[in-house]
Scaffold this active site. Structure first.
Site, PDB file in Angstrom:
ATOM      1  N   GLU A 106       0.823  -1.203   0.000  1.00 30.23           N
ATOM      2  CA  GLU A 106       0.000   0.000   0.000  1.00 30.23           C
ATOM      3  C   GLU A 106       0.856   1.251   0.000  1.00 30.23           C
ATOM      4  OE1 GLU A 106      -0.735   0.679   4.730  1.00 30.23           O
ATOM      5  OE2 GLU A 106      -1.937  -0.881   3.793  1.00 30.23           O
ATOM      6  N   CYS A 136       4.839   0.551  15.036  1.00 29.65           N
ATOM      7  CA  CYS A 136       4.551   1.552  14.005  1.00 29.65           C
ATOM      8  C   CYS A 136       3.807   2.709  14.657  1.00 29.65           C
ATOM      9  CB  CYS A 136       3.701   0.917  12.903  1.00 29.65           C
ATOM     10  SG  CYS A 136       3.207   2.091  11.630  1.00 29.65           S
TER      11      CYS A 136
END
Length: 146
Positions: A60, A114
């Site tokens: 992505e 993340c």
């Protein structure tokens, strides 16, 4: 606040792992644990992703930036037009609109933290044309091959 970490299952007290995304066709064997979500005056979300052996995150790109720290294992990441080996301790920044994907392709799970802004856009998957362009690079073609 403290959430104790349990190394035997790579989980934190009070945090349940969730399936990575709602569309299972774009990833394999990935879970997500949200450790911090927009508290006080810090508008970020801090997550832990666990990619099981031979699994992969979605391919992505999006407008928002990521900050990633590899916490467990080894694998490979596609970052733009580069494929790099990643391992525990590596710090990675992913700029806006850069295609990226993480793979646990070294015989062990790959875990990473993340951090992103709480307010962010939705990921965009590559079009057929973008996928063909990415695959025109031999390293990426080999990386994406199952």
């Amino acid at each position: 606040m403290i959430r104790k970490f349990h190394k035997e299952n790579f989980r934190w007290d009070g945090i349940e792992p969730h399936i990575y995304k709602k569309n299972p066709g774009v990833f394999r064997d990935v879970t997500k644990q949200v450790l911090f979500d927009n508290e006080e005056d810090l508008p970020v979300q801090f997550r832990y992703f666990q990619v099981e052996k031979d699994g992969f995150s979605s391919l992505e790109h999006h407008e928002h930036m990521h900050m990633v720290i590899i916490f467990r294992g080894r694998g490979h990441a596609m970052l733009g037009h580069d494929v790099v080996e990643v391992e525990e301790g590596d710090f990675i920044t992913i700029p806006p609109w850069q295609f990226h994907q993480f793979r646990a392709d070294c015989g062990e799970p790959l875990g990473f933290f993340c951090m992103v802004n709480t307010k962010r856009d939705i990921p965009v998957y590559p079009s057929e044309e973008e996928l063909a362009e990415l695959r025109s690079h031999p390293d990426i073609a080999a990386f994406l091959k199952e």
